[in-house]
Enzyme design. Sequence first.
Site, PDB file in Angstrom:
ATOM      1  N   SER A 253      -8.044   7.189  -8.823  1.00 52.97           N
ATOM      2  CA  SER A 253      -8.681   7.516  -7.557  1.00 52.97           C
ATOM      3  C   SER A 253      -7.598   7.647  -6.505  1.00 52.97           C
ATOM      4  O   SER A 253      -6.417   7.454  -6.794  1.00 52.97           O
ATOM      5  CB  SER A 253      -9.666   6.411  -7.165  1.00 52.97           C
ATOM      6  OG  SER A 253      -8.919   5.272  -6.789  1.00 52.97           O
ATOM      7  N   LYS A 254      -8.014   7.929  -5.289  1.00 52.05           N
ATOM      8  CA  LYS A 254      -7.048   8.154  -4.209  1.00 52.05           C
ATOM      9  C   LYS A 254      -6.085   6.973  -4.035  1.00 52.05           C
ATOM     10  O   LYS A 254      -4.961   7.136  -3.612  1.00 52.05           O
ATOM     11  CB  LYS A 254      -7.791   8.415  -2.892  1.00 52.05           C
ATOM     12  CG  LYS A 254      -8.490   9.757  -2.900  1.00 52.05           C
ATOM     13  CD  LYS A 254      -8.268  10.511  -1.597  1.00 52.05           C
ATOM     14  CE  LYS A 254      -8.743  11.942  -1.655  1.00 52.05           C
ATOM     15  NZ  LYS A 254     -10.173  12.088  -1.363  1.00 52.05           N
ATOM     16  N   ARG A 255      -6.582   5.790  -4.393  1.00 48.27           N
ATOM     17  CA  ARG A 255      -5.737   4.597  -4.292  1.00 48.27           C
ATOM     18  C   ARG A 255      -4.449   4.744  -5.091  1.00 48.27           C
ATOM     19  O   ARG A 255      -3.429   4.165  -4.776  1.00 48.27           O
ATOM     20  CB  ARG A 255      -6.486   3.389  -4.853  1.00 48.27           C
ATOM     21  CG  ARG A 255      -7.270   2.616  -3.860  1.00 48.27           C
ATOM     22  CD  ARG A 255      -7.866   1.371  -4.491  1.00 48.27           C
ATOM     23  NE  ARG A 255      -8.482   1.608  -5.792  1.00 48.27           N
ATOM     24  CZ  ARG A 255      -8.058   1.081  -6.926  1.00 48.27           C
ATOM     25  NH1 ARG A 255      -7.026   0.274  -6.942  1.00 48.27           N
ATOM     26  NH2 ARG A 255      -8.683   1.338  -8.058  1.00 48.27           N
ATOM     27  N   GLY A 257      -2.753   7.411  -5.603  1.00 48.38           N
ATOM     28  CA  GLY A 257      -1.924   8.541  -5.189  1.00 48.38           C
ATOM     29  C   GLY A 257      -2.814   9.755  -5.072  1.00 48.38           C
ATOM     30  O   GLY A 257      -4.038   9.638  -5.049  1.00 48.38           O
TER      31      GLY A 257
END
Length: 487
Positions: A253-255, A257
Amino acid sequence: MERVRLRFAPSPTGPLHIGGARSALFNYLLAKKAGGDFILRIEDTDLERSSRESEENIKESLRWLGIEWNEGIDVGGGFGPYRQTERLDIYRHYVDKLLEAGLAYRCYCSEEELERERKELMERGQLPRYLGKCRNLSCEQEEEYKRQGRKPVIRFRVPENETIVINDLVRGEVTFESSGIGDFVIVKSDGIPTYNFAVVIDDVTMGITHIIRGEEHLSNTPRQVLLYRALQFKEPQFAHISLILGKDRTKMSKRHGSTSVVNYREAGYLPEALVNFLALLGWSPEGEEEIFSMEQLIQQFSLDRVAKNPAVFDMDKLKWINGYYIRQSSVERITDLAIPYLQEAGLLSGEIDAKRYEWLKKMVSAVKNKIACLSEISEHAAVFFPIRVDIVDDEAKVLVQEEQVPEVMRLLVRKLREAGELTPENVKGILKAITKELNLGGKKVFMPIRIALTGRMHGPELHDLIPLIGVNEVVRRIKQSLQLNLD
Ligand code: GLU
């Protein structure tokens, strides 16, 4: 033999995601390997979340990656249209068939009624599903609902007690029971088909032979298989590829990268590096080799070597692969790609004439081997531009205080002035001559020069740097950084 046809069928509800790009790639590779077709179809039945902007982003990202479709949106073909909202007549035809055969029915239940049913089932510890209230409505009941102004959805009548076995090309045999699946909606009350229905009609009418998609769709597949059976369609071969996890083994997920292809493009990853990396997310080649061109991937890719277990997105590996492709690329290519980054960093401005371009090429070739992605170039390139030299490191400060330093600097400047045009070769010669003339070890000469010119103890080769900044800049920097009088 049947022509092999695969498709990528994204919903245009956001930019092309890394997982989507990998699905597209696997479908593309298998299609090309078999000499078949690769089709791009847009699944835009979610009217609220779909946008043309996302569609454009998806197409551009695919093209950038070199995943070209030979049929589909924009390019056309014999099975169009290739955007679902333009295929509503086609779906209607098959809905009518199912309704006529009694395999589908209109359901007038309101959202509140459905919600109540879901809640009750959950309270009893049962799977929330539609229990079939409208399965056998009489004409009178239907008329009554219509009079009340209710707008029906159309549901597929799921056969009872049927076992659905999917021979998945990656996961092997996967079994589902129809009893766990309630009659599901195939057409919403606004007349737009749902994903599970439209996808089946499209895959059949487009002659799709293999479907490679993310594991998250596995739970949809039994519904789709039931529709294939009801409409007496031949089933394609399914392959559900595993999730992509971050390094901490949770879903990417965006966490972790960037998740969209365009972010990697902007950060200065090369498309062939990303393709190479994506191919290895789940697929493993036979040998030890890890570098593959698209052509090699087409030849070697096979679903037999796609793992069932999740793939881990390893950023360091992507950087390593990208660095490799940057080193392999021509100086011209990397220079052209680097220019916007240098401009963005404020290092470069104004027009780039032929002379400036030649200079940029030399600078790029001096730093190209040190970067993992293009966005790192400005950091390495800065010392080639007129900079203020700040010596911050304590060790460096001590090294430029050594007693030989003023003499080294004076000799350097004198020799550079005498040399006329500077090249890496004659600068190498000059540096060597200084060590000889002053009878000093290389470190006593090169390190203070490096620190005086760049402020740092590491950086590009001096023989690359000095010809590119020129003698006047060398003098300016030494005067500024060491406060040394050179005249
Ligand atoms: N539109 C679906 C998605 O973007 C496609 C799934 C499929 O390949 O069947 O997830």
